[in-house]
Design a protein around this motif. Structure first.
Motif, mmCIF file in Angstrom:
data_model
loop_
_atom_site.group_PDB
_atom_site.id
_atom_site.type_symbol
_atom_site.label_atom_id
_atom_site.label_comp_id
_atom_site.label_asym_id
_atom_site.label_seq_id
_atom_site.Cartn_x
_atom_site.Cartn_y
_atom_site.Cartn_z
ATOM 1 N N HIS A 162 0.825 -1.220 0.000
ATOM 2 C CA HIS A 162 0.000 0.000 0.000
ATOM 3 C C HIS A 162 0.845 1.249 0.000
ATOM 4 N N ASP A 202 6.472 0.992 6.611
ATOM 5 C CA ASP A 202 5.060 0.630 6.413
ATOM 6 C C ASP A 202 4.409 1.588 5.440
ATOM 7 N N GLU A 238 -4.948 1.445 2.849
ATOM 8 C CA GLU A 238 -4.863 0.294 3.758
ATOM 9 C C GLU A 238 -4.993 0.732 5.207
ATOM 10 N N GLU A 239 -4.425 1.895 5.521
ATOM 11 C CA GLU A 239 -4.430 2.348 6.914
ATOM 12 C C GLU A 239 -5.830 2.716 7.402
ATOM 13 N N GLU A 268 1.796 -7.754 3.780
ATOM 14 C CA GLU A 268 2.686 -7.270 4.844
ATOM 15 C C GLU A 268 2.775 -8.231 6.023
HETATM 16 ZN ZN LIG Z 1 0.886 -1.309 6.416
#
Ligand SMILES: [Zn+2]
Length: 576
Positions: A162, A202, A238-239, A268
């Motif tokens: 992402h 991330d 995604e978050e 992930e």
């Molecule tokens: Zn992530």
């Protein structure tokens, strides 16, 4: 497929859910902290079939892997590409603005500008991928890239990543040693080159690694045509749960390939290779823990602070929070949990564990005394991340209330979260939490409404309104040929190519199933394949992992490069 749609409960359940005394409120927690292995969503699953030692797979051309791992020019090039995207603040917020805006509401719509810039940057840095592959923009800001395979009978392999990041908290921006969007490159005595910035770990390093592996093949192996299609899915939110990104990608892929139409999805993971009890282990997540979020609004009578009512809103909520936080949930070690198999294999291969402990691990599923002993060992000898693989965890996450220091709060909003142990289910936990809320409301003489349904009528003292979202643990990926190929590729890559560089010699690596404790976009891809692996290449470093989502996020370049090498190797493995 598991769903975030709230469960429905019958009126009969509601009418019988409330216990009557405060004493029973505490008894409920005693029930909730007791894990169960009966009547579960995974009752038929057992992870004991996973081998401790998979067979090594080394089919990728060794000279290319060596080049990826060792060439300085290549390494610097990938580093710059990651720095470029870290410098673009593609922050995601809750709730996510719709990528397709209503012009009457959002005429400017500048929120998505960084994402547009990010797309341009990727196209500049990966020209061959963007010109040679089928690149589709999904629902405005997510990307789907397909390298069509020559054999239509083979299911495509998909890498998921992402492009969005969690926002930098303005309250803690001063704690960053480097500007959060600097992409600064510095040297660290333990880790070597490191890149600073929100999203460096991330999840932008994986996005870059996926693209770079393809760009590399297109550049240096011009005759290579995959037999099996290779897909990159890059979500934009995604978050915030992938509502506008991964869910749209999933719908398109489902229409294109059908249910179980993909070979595998790689998403992930948290942990790279870690040494546990003297054993080197890689631990891809073959499931994700279930999760529940509750949002509570309490409305009661307020008043002047000179004549405070007996039960102010803050008073009441504080009793709830105290009780809620009082007990840790008990750990459990069962054959439903992939992490239990992981630790069994560690014990079997460890030369540092005592023989007693080895026996306890070996007989853990049949001998309750042995089970207790080894849980004691795991809980007292590990970090939080490991302990939470074996228990449900809960916590009050937000609380807001009161407007002024001389007025008693008449309204408090708070939320709490529960991450479920693999053995626990949403149904069971919802019932217990409902009982707890019922008892709380009844004890304090207030009404209760859950998910828009009246449980206890509003009283003159006030009302508690609660809503929640819930998701059971992700299905456990099976032990099959796909797993063996995936795990064997990691084993081959590290034992043959990376350990000799990083650890100066030959070492054995176990590739063992584990559980992802956080959430990923792959939750949307569950219908597309049973083979979902949440895997982070590289070596586990607490310093790196602990800063994800907080100040001072960074990643070491070695992890970035090893991620490229893994993707390269795995693409070649699955062609056989
Ligand atoms: Zn992530």
């Amino acid at each position: 497929m598991n769903t975030l749609t709230p469960k429905k409960y019958t009126d009969m359940y509601y009418s019988s859910c409330c216990l009557s005394s405060i004493a029973t409120q505490y008894a409920i927690w005693l029930i909730l902290i007791l894990p169960t292995t009966s009547g579960l969503g995974h009752a038929n699953s057992s992870v004991t079939s996973f081998e401790c030692n998979v067979e090594k797979c080394s089919s990728a051309p060794r000279e290319h892997i060596q080049y990826i791992l060792k060439d300085t020019v290549f390494r610097n090039g990938v580093t710059e590409k990651l720095r470029n995207v870290v410098q673009i603040p593609s922050e995601m917020v809750d709730p996510t603005p719709n990528p397709v805006p209503d012009p009457r509401v959002q005429p400017e719509h500048h929120f998505w500008d960084p994402f547009r810039k990010l797309h341009q940057q990727l196209a500049t840095d990966f020209p061959r991928v963007f010109s040679r592959l089928n690149v589709e923009i999904i629902n405005e800001f997510s990307l789907l890239m397909t390298w069509e395979g020559s054999d239509r009978n083979l299911k495509p392999l998909m890498f998921s990543s992402h492009m969005d990041v969690v926002p930098v908290n303005p309250e803690t921006v001063g704690e960053w040693q480097h500007d959060p969007y600097s992409g600064d490159l510095t040297w660290d005595d333990e880790l070597g080159d490191i890149i600073w910035g929100r999203g460096a770990f991330d999840d932008k390093h994986r996005m870059i690694a996926h693209l770079q592996a393809l760009e590399y093949i297109l550049t240096f192996e011009p005759d290579f045509v995959p037999k099996r299609s290779i897909i990159l899915a890059i979500g934009c939110d995604e978050e915030s749960g992938g509502v506008y990104g991964a869910s749209f990608i999933a719908a398109l892929l489902l229409s294109r390939y059908g249910e179980n139409g993909l070979y595998a999805v790689i998403d992930e993971g948290f942990t790279g290779i870690k040494e546990i009890e003297g054993v080197l282990a890689a631990m891809p997540g073959i499931s994700e823990k279930g999760r529940m979020n509750f949002w509570c609004n309490l409305t009661v009578k307020g008043g002047h602070s000179s004549v405070p009512p007996k039960d102010s809103a803050i008073n009441l909520v504080s009793t709830f929070v105290t009780e809620f936080e009082r007990e840790q949930l008990l750990p459990i070690f069962s054959q439903i949990n992939p992490a239990a198999r992981l630790y069994q294999c560690i014990a079997e291969n460890s030369v540092t564990l005592s023989n007693n402990l080895k026996r306890y691990f070996a007989s853990a599923f049949n001998d309750s005394e042995a089970n207790n002993h080894l849980l004691e060992h795991i809980i007292s000898n590990n970090d939080l991340r490991t302990k939470y693989l074996f228990r449900s965890v809960k916590g009050v996450t937000t609380i807001h209330g009161g407007l002024k220091s001389n007025s008693l709060a008449d309204f408090v909003a708070w939320s709490f979260s529960i991450r479920l142990a693999m053995e626990d289910t949403v149904d069971r936990t919802v019932k217990l939490v409902q009982q707890m809320l019922c008892t709380f409301a009844r004890t304090h003489g207030i009404g209760l409404n859950i998910q828009g349904k009246q449980v206890l009528a509003r009283t003159e003292k006030g009302i508690l309104q609660v809503r929640y979202s819930a998701k059971n643990a992700a299905p456990i990926s099976p032990n099959n040929a796909v797993w063996k190929m995936f795990a064997g590729t990691i084993k081959g890559l590290y034992e043959d190519c990376i350990f000799p560089i990083r650890l100066n010699g030959k070492h054995n690596l176990l590739v063992l199933p584990s559980v992802m404790t956080g959430g990923t976009d792959s939750v949307h891809y569950e219908k597309l394949t049973r083979n979902i692996y949440r895997y982070q290449p590289g070596f586990y470093t607490g310093r790196v992992v602990d800063n994800i989502h907080g100040p001072n996020e960074f990643i070491d370049v070695n992890t970035l490069i090893e991620t490229v090498a893994f993707v390269y190797a795995y693409i070649h493995s699955v062609q056989d």
